[in-house]
Design an enzyme around this catalytic site. Sequence first.
Site, PDB file in Angstrom:
ATOM      1  N   HIS A 129       5.324  48.012 -83.128  1.00 25.93           N
ATOM      2  CA  HIS A 129       6.088  49.487 -83.914  1.00 25.93           C
ATOM      3  C   HIS A 129       7.896  48.614 -84.141  1.00 25.93           C
ATOM      4  CE1 HIS A 129       4.792  51.836 -80.351  1.00 25.93           C
ATOM      5  NE2 HIS A 129       4.840  52.881 -81.094  1.00 25.93           N
TER       6      HIS A 129
ATOM      7  N   ARG B  68      12.219  47.936 -55.762  1.00 26.54           N
ATOM      8  CA  ARG B  68      12.028  48.400 -54.435  1.00 26.54           C
ATOM      9  C   ARG B  68      13.844  47.942 -53.473  1.00 26.54           C
ATOM     10  NH1 ARG B  68      12.502  50.500 -50.272  1.00 26.54           N
ATOM     11  NH2 ARG B  68      11.320  49.419 -48.258  1.00 26.54           N
TER      12      ARG B  68
ATOM     13  N   TYR C   6       7.189  45.608 -41.714  1.00 22.65           N
ATOM     14  CA  TYR C   6       6.189  44.908 -42.684  1.00 22.65           C
ATOM     15  C   TYR C   6       5.352  43.784 -42.005  1.00 22.65           C
ATOM     16  CZ  TYR C   6      10.046  45.756 -46.131  1.00 22.65           C
ATOM     17  OH  TYR C   6      10.218  47.066 -47.253  1.00 22.65           O
TER      18      TYR C   6
ATOM     19  N   CYS D 239       4.596  45.171 -53.530  1.00 24.59           N
ATOM     20  CA  CYS D 239       5.412  45.329 -52.000  1.00 24.59           C
ATOM     21  C   CYS D 239       4.209  45.953 -50.571  1.00 24.59           C
ATOM     22  CB  CYS D 239       5.693  47.251 -52.383  1.00 24.59           C
ATOM     23  SG  CYS D 239       6.726  47.641 -51.192  1.00 24.59           S
TER      24      CYS D 239
ATOM     25  N   HIS E 292       1.151  60.914 -83.280  1.00 27.50           N
ATOM     26  CA  HIS E 292       1.433  59.780 -83.150  1.00 27.50           C
ATOM     27  C   HIS E 292      -0.121  58.759 -83.142  1.00 27.50           C
ATOM     28  CE1 HIS E 292       2.432  56.727 -79.172  1.00 27.50           C
ATOM     29  NE2 HIS E 292       3.177  56.055 -81.032  1.00 27.50           N
TER      30      HIS E 292
END
Length: 565
Positions: free
Chosen positions: A145, A220, A405, A267, A121
Amino acid sequence: MISGAMLLLRRCCGLTRLSTQRLPVAPAVASCAVRLWSSSGEDQGSYQRAHGPSWRHTAAGLLAGTAAALAYGLHHHKAEQEAAFPIFSQEEVTRHRSLEDGVWVTYKGGVYDITAFVAIHPGGDKILLAAGGALEPFWALYAVHNQEHVLEMLSAYKVGELNAEDLKKQKPIQTSDPYSSDPERHPVLRINNLKPFNAEPPPEILSDSFTTPSAFFFKRNHLPVPQVDPASYQLQVEGLPGGPLTLSLEELKTRFPKHTVTATLQCAGNRRSEMNKVKQVKGLNWGIAAISNATWSGARLRDVLLAAGYGPDVARRACHVQFEGLDKDVTGTTYGASIPLNKAVSEEGDVLLAYEMNGADLPADHGYPVRVVVPGVVGARNVKWLGRIVVSADESSSHWQQNDYKGFSPGTDWDTVNFKSAPAIQELPVQSAITTPADGAVVDRSSGELTVKGYAWSGGGREVVRVDVSLDGGETWQVAQMRSSEKGEAPEAAPPPGRAWAWKLWEITAPLPPGAKELKIVCKAVDNSYNMQPDTVAPIWNLRGVLSNAWHRVNVNIREDESEE
């Protein structure tokens, strides 16, 4: 070089011993032999730099010879090639993800065994990232491709068809499992938690495209992915003088102008794994890829709030805009969060009620049919599967707003933490990371140089203005080249001040230092407020492992040439 040639020789010899079902690989091998060393382009150049001219001539000869040896097999078994193929399930395909078990992929309903092609490849072993899954998202990312001769090559490796159920991505619903109707995900994603599903892509994928394909965008989820019927979907807007406003998906699309914003979501726990190395924290063990960039389209939240009666009198009594998702736990509690009102209504805030991602309907994992996109703000406030908006004097009472958080001192532990004492994370600090090479990678001295790639971003719309890279642990520094568009495309105009919502991809190519056995690669970003990343993790460690943005470090070993040893 010799070991690589021997590997290819063994593979080519193995092809001549394949069963009649596998003999049709010959045309792909022959075609590849011709194209690999007759065409020009970036893939060929990188392949030649990696393996050198002697490898090129040796491999080309081996491939040409093998193709000739297999030509008879191709002709003799043409009838078998055209016969009906066996049917495979996605589970069977997924079991073939290594050279030992075979490397299978799917493309437009076909199943292909590309094991024999991996060694030749042009893009190297990156092809293994697609093993056991679909080629489509990779080929969308690597557009080279999308050419007829590539499809011809692929067709020679076909071994079967994907069954109709998996092709339609329909699974029998098991009512006892709330996650049984979750969508299919690409197997290249690195799973941090299965239920609810949380996963990140391999880091090297991130720096290959300015816009992250939806299939590879980090996932998430806090709760099961809800099944939402777009025809019956309704969005409730409350807390404004005009009374509750109810909007269907069609009304959201037709009543309000469509706006498009390219924005990075990250995140709060991105790079948490580095904090775990200092001291164990509570949370998913995210690597450096819980961050992605996409183009989002939808109605501006500001326009919807104005239509619902927002005005100066509301601003005098309200401070927050709360969001509730349609995802629920077993008790019926929904995911929720809130953002400051001034961000929500600002013309420069660019907050969207998005119904498209990268030019298509939102995927199920990313909030179909509608989600909030709050550029420059932590991912946790970008509520998915949006069902309700409330303009309020108070923050959301959700657990994820009040008791998660938030950042704390390194000296705070679970016995002393008081979540009421810290503000909810909104804008995130400046961030950067190295996506390639990977930590522990080995490079050959003969290559002469090394290319380092990564991403950089800062919250609050602050533009990253510089990325510094060191190969010696921070003793000396070089400035990386940055881009804010797809490779080969004209650079995007600089964003207006305070509205740099998208990341920048960066790279640097540097000579290998003479005599060095190991490279200690470090990167750090600087934004337009001259905020800089801290140099170590320990001073920013916190019990939840959030806001991890220290200098990113990768160690690479240099392998000396055998002739020099």
